[in-house]
Design an enzyme around this catalytic site. Structure first.
Site, PDB file in Angstrom:
ATOM      1  N   GLU A  94       0.821  -1.505  -0.055  1.00  0.00           N
ATOM      2  CA  GLU A  94      -0.137   0.085  -0.137  1.00  0.00           C
ATOM      3  C   GLU A  94       0.866   1.226   0.006  1.00  0.00           C
ATOM      4  O   GLU A  94       0.570   2.328  -0.562  1.00  0.00           O
ATOM      5  CB  GLU A  94      -0.914   0.169   1.210  1.00  0.00           C
ATOM      6  CG  GLU A  94      -2.401  -0.451   1.021  1.00  0.00           C
ATOM      7  CD  GLU A  94      -3.321  -0.269   2.074  1.00  0.00           C
ATOM      8  OE1 GLU A  94      -2.866   0.276   3.170  1.00  0.00           O
ATOM      9  OE2 GLU A  94      -4.582  -0.662   1.974  1.00  0.00           O
ATOM     10  N   LYS A 128     -14.229  -0.503  -4.059  1.00  0.00           N
ATOM     11  CA  LYS A 128     -15.286  -0.318  -3.086  1.00  0.00           C
ATOM     12  C   LYS A 128     -16.035   0.457  -4.063  1.00  0.00           C
ATOM     13  O   LYS A 128     -17.389   0.256  -3.732  1.00  0.00           O
ATOM     14  CB  LYS A 128     -14.609   0.823  -2.079  1.00  0.00           C
ATOM     15  CG  LYS A 128     -13.547   0.026  -1.240  1.00  0.00           C
ATOM     16  CD  LYS A 128     -13.252   1.175  -0.043  1.00  0.00           C
ATOM     17  CE  LYS A 128     -12.077   0.577   0.746  1.00  0.00           C
ATOM     18  NZ  LYS A 128     -11.468   1.316   1.757  1.00  0.00           N
TER      19      LYS A 128
HETATM   20  O1  LIG Z   1      -9.229   0.815   9.780  1.00  0.00           O
HETATM   21  P1  LIG Z   1     -10.284   0.779   8.481  1.00  0.00           P
HETATM   22  O2  LIG Z   1     -10.757   2.218   8.357  1.00  0.00           O
HETATM   23  O3  LIG Z   1     -11.262  -0.068   8.444  1.00  0.00           O
HETATM   24  O4  LIG Z   1      -9.392   0.384   7.306  1.00  0.00           O
HETATM   25  C1  LIG Z   1      -8.983  -0.847   7.156  1.00  0.00           C
HETATM   26  C2  LIG Z   1      -7.951  -0.944   5.996  1.00  0.00           C
HETATM   27  O5  LIG Z   1      -8.717  -0.664   4.711  1.00  0.00           O
HETATM   28  C3  LIG Z   1      -7.665   0.247   4.039  1.00  0.00           C
HETATM   29  O6  LIG Z   1      -8.285   1.527   4.266  1.00  0.00           O
HETATM   30  C4  LIG Z   1      -7.847  -0.054   2.636  1.00  0.00           C
HETATM   31  O7  LIG Z   1      -9.265   0.051   1.949  1.00  0.00           O
HETATM   32  C5  LIG Z   1      -6.459   0.043   4.481  1.00  0.00           C
HETATM   33  O8  LIG Z   1      -5.700   0.969   4.173  1.00  0.00           O
HETATM   34  C6  LIG Z   1      -6.670  -0.322   6.065  1.00  0.00           C
HETATM   35  O9  LIG Z   1      -5.727  -0.657   6.865  1.00  0.00           O
END
Ligand SMILES: O=P(O)(O)OC[C@H]1O[C@](O)(CO)[C@@H](O)[C@@H]1O
EC number: 5.3.1.9
Length: 445
Positions: A287, A422
């Site tokens: 990432e 998403k």
């Molecule tokens: O803690 P959150 O906001 O649920 O996100 C979980 C994971 O999803 C992401 O945002 C990717 O969609 C990652 O960067 C992150 O670690």
């Protein structure tokens, strides 16, 4: 304390070239320290270990005790950075068969909210039917679909099974201070909450309550984990000379390999407990660096298991890879190969040897074979699997990742690419607010 050895990359890149990164690395470190680089609103991880207070750790340990005292099973609901760090540490330090042991010293730790599999969630809810269970709901945004969906199911089941009052005691939220549905729910229900600081991104959050709370619930010493990370913060500090700084050397070496056509880094272990450390590492580097149409692809293998599957590719496939081996110097238990009079399996040449000696020779033999086969090799040596050493390892990778991302010229602290799936998923599911996207995506089907 961990150590790094890059000698076995020198047949492929030169020591001089790696050491010539000194100025570039210094500039990258300065950007991190002064907050002058891209993504500078996400640098809260940089001096996190040394800023964690005793009071904060005591609060986490006290909450962990409530869960330990009141739960046979604790579900960690989270995805990506909101679950991988906890799982990496817990699995690295746990007995390999912990959930099968009759006498438990800590709740069974189970993970959810990291997939959308109906069977997984059905089977989990079935398993939990006669269990006194609790939930740690972890989401920085508080709106991640996978986690929110699992939590909706788990919250209801916990309240139905254990009553609202007990549920309130055994559900803990780790989320943003103000925003997001997880925050709203926690405040409304009166759950104990821990805050994920605004300036710490998910993949850098293992040393916040995101990682620390589940790790403490699983029975591990978070004070020692943080101490290991804090010592590593010093070892990798921007005041440490380039040649003495493992994060600087690792970042420089992998970038030099990348610039020489080595596009894939394979993180290797010879100890299955480290499987999830690799999963955590893949998110950290994937990432952080995979953007602007560049970045090393982070892959991983568990050896010697995968020597019998991926070993062929690594030995003789396209020469675009390099390996970084995490080697554990000293194992925690002793087991010798027994001698056998009949020797039908022909293994008496190993009789009396420790199993780990066989493993170490597999490790050495593999290194030599892969280097001979054209695969540059770095080694990170961990003296043993302990909270202290794992804490150091995690911080080392974080620091090196920040430096490496800046060497690559990207913003290591955003992840715009993860939104594409998403958006499509929400459009396909007719989420309110996605009407235009729904129409557009349907026209493509
Ligand atoms: O803690 P959150 O906001 O649920 O996100 C979980 C994971 O999803 C992401 O945002 C990717 O969609 C990652 O960067 C992150 O670690």
């Amino acid at each position: 304390m961990i150590s790094l050895n890059i000698e076995k990359t020198f047949g492929f890149i030169s020591k001089e070239k790696v050491f010539a990164y000194e100025a570039e690395v210094k500039a990258a470190q300065e950007m991190l320290e002064k907050g002058t680089g891209k993504g500078n609103d996400f640098l809260g991880w940089l001096h996190l270990p040394s800023s964690i207070t005793k009071e904060h750790l005591a609060d986490l340990n006290a909450t962990a005790k409530v869960l330990r005292d009141n739960c046979e099973v604790v579900i960690v609901a989270g995805i990506g950075g909101s679950y991988l760090g906890a799982r990496a540490v817990i699995e690295a330090l746990s007995n390999s068969f912990t959930w099968l042991q009759e006498k438990k010293t800590a709740p069974v730790m189970i993970y959810a909210g990291h997939n959308i599999s109906e069977d997984y969630l059905y089977e989990l809810t079935e398993y939990l039917k006669d269990k006194k269970f609790g939930v740690i709901n972890i989401s920085k945004s508080g709106t991640t679909t996978e986690t929110a969906l699992a939590f909706r199911l788990l919250k209801k089941q916990c309240e139905d099974q254990r009553g609202k009052e007990t549920a309130k005691k055994v559900i803990v939220a780790v989320t943003d201070a103000k925003k997001g549905a997880a925050r709203v729910t926690a405040d409304k229900e009166g759950y104990k909450t821990f805050i994920i600081p605004d300036n710490v991104g998910g993949r850098f959050s293992v040393l916040t309550p995101v990682g620390l709370l589940p790790i403490a619930v699983a029975g591990f010493d978070i004070d020692k984990l943080v101490a290991g990370a804090a010592d590593m913060e010093k070892v990798c500090g921007s005041d440490v000379a380039f040649t003495e700084n493992p994060a600087a050397i690792y970042a420089a070496t992998r970038n030099e390999l990348y610039r020489n056509g080595k596009k894939i880094e394979i993180l290797v272990n010879f100890c299955p407990k480290l499987h999830y450390v690799s999963e955590w590492w893949k998110q950290l580097y994937g990432e952080s660096e995979g953007k602007d149409n560049k970045g090393i692809f982070p892959a991983s293998v568990d050896f010697s298991t995968d020597l019998h599957s991926m070993g062929q590719w690594i030995q003789e496939g396209e020469r675009s890879i390099f390996e970084t081996v995490i080697s554990v110097e000293k194992v925690n238990h002793k087991l010798e190969v027994p001698s056998d009079e009949a020797n039908l399996d022909g293994l008496n040449f190993l009789a009396g040897k420790r199993v780990d000696e066989v493993n170490k020779m597999a490790e050495l033999g593999t290194q030599l074979a892969h280097v001979d086969g054209g695969v540059p090799n770095m080694r990170i040596v961990l003296p043993e699997l302990s909270e202290y050493n794992i804490g150091g390892l995690l911080y080392f990778f974080e620091k090196a990742c920040g430096i490496s991302g800046y060497l690559l010229g990207v913003n290591p602290f955003n992840q715009p690419g993860v939104e594409a799936y998403k958006k499509n998923m929400f459009a396909l599911l007719d989420k309110p607010g996605y009407e235009e996207e729904s129409k557009a995506i349907r026209a493509k089907l």
